[in-house]
Design an enzyme around this catalytic site. Structure first.
Site, PDB file in Angstrom:
ATOM      1  N   PHE A   1       0.806  -1.223   0.000  1.00  0.00           N
ATOM      2  CA  PHE A   1       0.000   0.000   0.000  1.00  0.00           C
ATOM      3  C   PHE A   1       0.838   1.272   0.000  1.00  0.00           C
ATOM      4  CE2 PHE A   1       0.971  -0.160   4.521  1.00  0.00           C
ATOM      5  CZ  PHE A   1       1.143   1.188   4.832  1.00  0.00           C
TER       6      PHE A   1
ATOM      7  N   LYS B   1      -1.213  -7.069  -9.478  1.00  0.00           N
ATOM      8  CA  LYS B   1      -2.202  -7.028  -8.392  1.00  0.00           C
ATOM      9  C   LYS B   1      -1.833  -5.863  -7.481  1.00  0.00           C
ATOM     10  CE  LYS B   1      -2.784  -8.329  -4.299  1.00  0.00           C
ATOM     11  NZ  LYS B   1      -3.576  -7.283  -3.636  1.00  0.00           N
TER      12      LYS B   1
ATOM     13  N   LYS C   1      -5.626  -1.791  -0.621  1.00  0.00           N
ATOM     14  CA  LYS C   1      -5.922  -0.588   0.173  1.00  0.00           C
ATOM     15  C   LYS C   1      -5.926   0.685  -0.659  1.00  0.00           C
ATOM     16  CE  LYS C   1      -4.277  -2.539   4.484  1.00  0.00           C
ATOM     17  NZ  LYS C   1      -3.378  -3.664   4.190  1.00  0.00           N
TER      18      LYS C   1
ATOM     19  N   SER D   1       5.165  -7.025   3.196  1.00  0.00           N
ATOM     20  CA  SER D   1       5.636  -7.468   4.517  1.00  0.00           C
ATOM     21  C   SER D   1       6.350  -8.820   4.431  1.00  0.00           C
ATOM     22  CB  SER D   1       4.438  -7.603   5.454  1.00  0.00           C
ATOM     23  OG  SER D   1       3.615  -8.647   4.973  1.00  0.00           O
TER      24      SER D   1
ATOM     25  N   CYS E   1       9.557   1.915   3.289  1.00  0.00           N
ATOM     26  CA  CYS E   1      10.410   0.780   3.643  1.00  0.00           C
ATOM     27  C   CYS E   1      11.829   1.257   3.921  1.00  0.00           C
ATOM     28  CB  CYS E   1      10.410  -0.249   2.535  1.00  0.00           C
ATOM     29  SG  CYS E   1      11.085   0.413   1.023  1.00  0.00           S
TER      30      CYS E   1
HETATM   31  P1  NAD Z   1       1.427  -6.620   2.955  1.00  0.00           P
HETATM   32  O1  NAD Z   1       2.397  -7.731   2.962  1.00  0.00           O
HETATM   33  O2  NAD Z   1       0.347  -6.611   3.961  1.00  0.00           O
HETATM   34  O3  NAD Z   1       0.700  -6.573   1.525  1.00  0.00           O
HETATM   35  C1  NAD Z   1       1.459  -6.609   0.334  1.00  0.00           C
HETATM   36  C2  NAD Z   1       0.699  -7.423  -0.702  1.00  0.00           C
HETATM   37  O4  NAD Z   1       0.628  -8.783  -0.288  1.00  0.00           O
HETATM   38  C3  NAD Z   1      -0.738  -6.942  -0.895  1.00  0.00           C
HETATM   39  O5  NAD Z   1      -1.004  -6.898  -2.271  1.00  0.00           O
HETATM   40  C4  NAD Z   1      -1.571  -7.960  -0.140  1.00  0.00           C
HETATM   41  O6  NAD Z   1      -2.823  -8.169  -0.743  1.00  0.00           O
HETATM   42  C5  NAD Z   1      -0.721  -9.223  -0.224  1.00  0.00           C
HETATM   43  N1  NAD Z   1      -0.826 -10.066   0.982  1.00  0.00           N
HETATM   44  C6  NAD Z   1      -0.824  -9.643   2.276  1.00  0.00           C
HETATM   45  N2  NAD Z   1      -0.880 -10.692   3.122  1.00  0.00           N
HETATM   46  C7  NAD Z   1      -0.915 -11.788   2.352  1.00  0.00           C
HETATM   47  C8  NAD Z   1      -0.975 -13.187   2.638  1.00  0.00           C
HETATM   48  N3  NAD Z   1      -1.015 -13.649   3.882  1.00  0.00           N
HETATM   49  N4  NAD Z   1      -1.004 -14.057   1.606  1.00  0.00           N
HETATM   50  C9  NAD Z   1      -0.966 -13.608   0.336  1.00  0.00           C
HETATM   51  N5  NAD Z   1      -0.908 -12.288   0.015  1.00  0.00           N
HETATM   52  C10 NAD Z   1      -0.882 -11.406   0.995  1.00  0.00           C
HETATM   53  O7  NAD Z   1       2.278  -5.272   2.994  1.00  0.00           O
HETATM   54  P2  NAD Z   1       1.726  -3.791   3.124  1.00  0.00           P
HETATM   55  O8  NAD Z   1       1.222  -3.580   4.505  1.00  0.00           O
HETATM   56  O9  NAD Z   1       0.845  -3.473   1.990  1.00  0.00           O
HETATM   57  O10 NAD Z   1       3.084  -2.965   2.917  1.00  0.00           O
HETATM   58  C11 NAD Z   1       3.957  -2.630   3.969  1.00  0.00           C
HETATM   59  C12 NAD Z   1       5.151  -3.540   4.005  1.00  0.00           C
HETATM   60  O11 NAD Z   1       5.822  -3.495   2.759  1.00  0.00           O
HETATM   61  C13 NAD Z   1       6.184  -3.129   5.034  1.00  0.00           C
HETATM   62  O12 NAD Z   1       6.666  -4.275   5.667  1.00  0.00           O
HETATM   63  C14 NAD Z   1       7.277  -2.475   4.199  1.00  0.00           C
HETATM   64  O13 NAD Z   1       8.562  -2.499   4.782  1.00  0.00           O
HETATM   65  C15 NAD Z   1       7.222  -3.308   2.977  1.00  0.00           C
HETATM   66  N6  NAD Z   1       7.803  -2.628   1.841  1.00  0.00           N
HETATM   67  C16 NAD Z   1       9.039  -3.040   1.455  1.00  0.00           C
HETATM   68  C17 NAD Z   1       9.655  -2.409   0.400  1.00  0.00           C
HETATM   69  C18 NAD Z   1      11.012  -2.846  -0.055  1.00  0.00           C
HETATM   70  O14 NAD Z   1      11.397  -2.481  -1.156  1.00  0.00           O
HETATM   71  N7  NAD Z   1      11.735  -3.605   0.740  1.00  0.00           N
HETATM   72  C19 NAD Z   1       9.018  -1.344  -0.260  1.00  0.00           C
HETATM   73  C20 NAD Z   1       7.758  -0.963   0.175  1.00  0.00           C
HETATM   74  C21 NAD Z   1       7.160  -1.615   1.233  1.00  0.00           C
END
Ligand code: NAD
Length: 536
Positions: free
Chosen positions: A187, A211, A215, A264, A319
């Site tokens: 998000f 995808k 959010k 995450s 991040c």
């Molecule tokens: P999230 O993991 O909750 O969601 C990311 C994606 O995964 C979404 O599209 C969601 O629908 C999907 N998803 C979530 N849980 C899932 C599950 N159990 N099974 C399958 N799919 C699932 O992450 P978020 O809250 O949207 O984003 C924040 C996180 O992203 C933070 O941890 C941040 O550090 C990380 N992030 C990392 C980078 C990087 O380059 N390292 C960049 C941006 C964000």
């Protein structure tokens, strides 16, 4: 499949566009009247058509500053998902044979269109994600740079050639697209991260299933519309929506060859394991705990500004946000000034002029952040600044957390072990640089780390010994431009090939080596021995 009335250039009507940025969706403090209109439904993009899902399960996309429902996002059905993959598979043979110069020209056009619509994109991001308009422009701009990079794909994917590797034999390598690839987005950067993904992938000749985050899908939808306007053929880019089920479908589908994930650790490691078991190539960028080491000789003003900007900017939901500062020689001399500058920051809805930080994404995110702050206090951390009880006039329902500073944090505290992903700066201390580096290296994450110092000796030691993928020297958020790659490491990344840069091209292509011989061969008896360049 439902069809919609066609408008210009034969494209279908896109209600998400007006719903995302139309008048009833975002309200200002002056115009906060609740809408009585029914929020429109975000559409899938399948085979070049923006189609309404036939799903009966929808999720509300909520403005985090007001709690207004911006739109409703479908949990794409299995049939729709299969239709999207089928469209991408069908489009692939023609697209891979489209000259790379043509593919590049579409990216040239796309970057122009993104610039044209920069303000609309930024407004949509602010409404759905909460960040300030200026920060939302940065979100789009950092993605735009990847589109610009993709414009040079012909040079980027050049192969190698060695003439006469053996008598009359030459070998060369070529990079070919993989087929259907997919991207799963978080998000926090609704434009930048989709733009990390599909422009590189499709310019390499792949077709794509994106995808967006459930959010804040609006920016990805607008970008898809722009990509179509730029001339991307039907089926090359497809968009499906949803959460776990559609992600699992992406992991399992035999026609999808590679997955880019950002989000995450829980989701990222699940996707990595599940998709790898199906033989897919994966790049998974995950969570972080980015540290700054502040040396006693650091330039006071510049360092304070950097800490405040990188710790609290985007409400800490980057991040690469700086979430922990290790002060060499103790934090006390810095705390008061840090607190003063943090208190000056203006917390408000992202659309309000002069706002420094907006709300966090959801009520659940706010609760989690507040709980982690409390756990820090209960385990002995000192609350230098507490932003938990902030109320923003005109936006009383917003998910706001003000800048918060915890001092005397130690590495066994839950607030240190967990990624907080909110505007919370943890202060730790070390007696010397050696000890500070050791603290950072013991942390499981390895996204980014910075040092603030005027000593080249300290900076060089830090750069050499620190175990983090992206290193800053007097730079708080050292995210490289796209000619390099985004090089998170340790628990912040799973896979072998990072996003964009050279590694990004390698990720989205398969290398093929060709060994050729063009010479008149004298007839001779067949040799069954392994061919070598040596004479026996
Ligand atoms: P999230 O993991 O909750 O969601 C990311 C994606 O995964 C979404 O599209 C969601 O629908 C999907 N998803 C979530 N849980 C899932 C599950 N159990 N099974 C399958 N799919 C699932 O992450 P978020 O809250 O949207 O984003 C924040 C996180 O992203 C933070 O941890 C941040 O550090 C990380 N992030 C990392 C980078 C990087 O380059 N390292 C960049 C941006 C964000």
């Amino acid at each position: 499949m439902l069809r919609f009335p066609l408008t210009r250039a034969g494209r279908s009507f896109q209600p998400w566009k007006s719903c995302a940025i139309g008048s009833f969706r975002f309200s200002t403090a002056a115009d906060a009247s609740p809408s009585h209109q029914i929020p429109s439904k975000v559409r899938n993009l399948i085979g070049g058509e923006f189609v309404e899902s036939e799903s009966n399960a929808f999720i509300d996309v909520i403005n985090p500053a007001t709690q207004e429902v911006v739109s409703q996002l479908p949990l794409t059905t299995n049939e729709e998902f299969k239709a999207a993959v089928s469209a991408a598979k069908h489009a692939f043979p023609k697209w891979r044979n489209t000259p790379v110069t043509t593919r590049q020209r579409i990216m040239f056009k796309l970057q122009e269109l993104i610039r044209r619509d920069m303000d609309k994109l930024a407004m949509n991001i602010t409404v759905e994600q909460g960040k300030t308009l200026r920060d939302a422009q940065g979100d789009v701009f950092r993605g735009l740079e990847v589109v610009e990079h993709a414009c040079g794909m012909a040079s980027l994917q050049m192969g190698e050639y060695v003439s006469n590797v053996s008598n009359g034999i030459d070998t060369y390598s070529i990079r070919e697209p993989l087929g259907v690839c997919a991207g799963i987005c978080p998000f926090n950067f609704p434009a930048m991260i989709p733009l990390w993904m599909f422009p590189m992938a499709v310019t390499c000749g792949n077709t794509y299933i994106l995808k967006p985050s459930e959010k804040d899908p609006g920016a990805a939808m607008m970008l898809a519309e722009l990509a179509m306007e730029a001339g991307l053929p039907d089926g090359v880019l497809n968009i499906v929506h949803g959460t776990n089920d559609v992600v699992n479908n992406i992991c399992d589908d035999r026609d999808i060859k590679a997955i880019s994930f950002v989000g995450s650790n829980t989701a990222g490691m699940h996707i990595y394991a599940r998709a790898a078991a199906k033989g897919k190539r994966i790049q998974s960028n995950m969570g972080a705990k980015n540290h700054a080491i502040v040396m006693p000789d650091a330039s006071l003003d510049a360092t304070l500004n950097a800490l405040v900007a990188a710790g609290f900017g985007a409400a800490g939901q980057r991040c690469m946000a700086l979430s922990t500062v290790v002060f060499v020689g103790g934090s006390k001399p810095w705390e008061e000034k840090l607190k003063e500058r943090a208190k000056e920051l203006k917390v408000n809805a992202g659309i309000e002029p002069g706002t420094d930080l907006g709300p966090v994404i959801s009520k659940q995110a706010k609760d989690r952040i507040c709980k982690l702050i409390q756990s820090g206090v209960e385990s002995g951390a000192r609350l230098v600044l507490d932003g938990r009880s902030i109320v923003v006039g005109g936006y009383e329902d917003g998910n706001f957390v003000g800048p918060t500073i915890l001092a005397d944090v130690t590495s066994n505290m839950e607030c240190y072990e967990e990624e907080i992903f909110g505007p919370v700066l943890l202060c730790m201390q070390a007696d010397g640089l050696e000890e500070a580096i050791d603290i950072v290296n013991r942390n499981k994450f390895g996204n980014g780390a910075s040092i603030f110092t005027t000593s080249g000796v300290a900076a060089r030691k830090f750069q050499h010994e620190i175990e983090a993928g992206q290193v800053g020297i007097n730079v708080p958020i050292p995210v490289p431009l796209p000619f390099f790659s985004f090089t998170g490491s340790k628990a912040s990344f799973a896979g072998d090939l990072n996003f964009y840069g050279k590694a990004g091209v390698q990720f989205y292509t398969q290398i093929k080596t060709v060994t050729q011989q063009w010479k008149d061969l004298p007839s001779q008896a067949a040799s069954l021995a392994m061919p070598t360049s040596q004479k026996a």
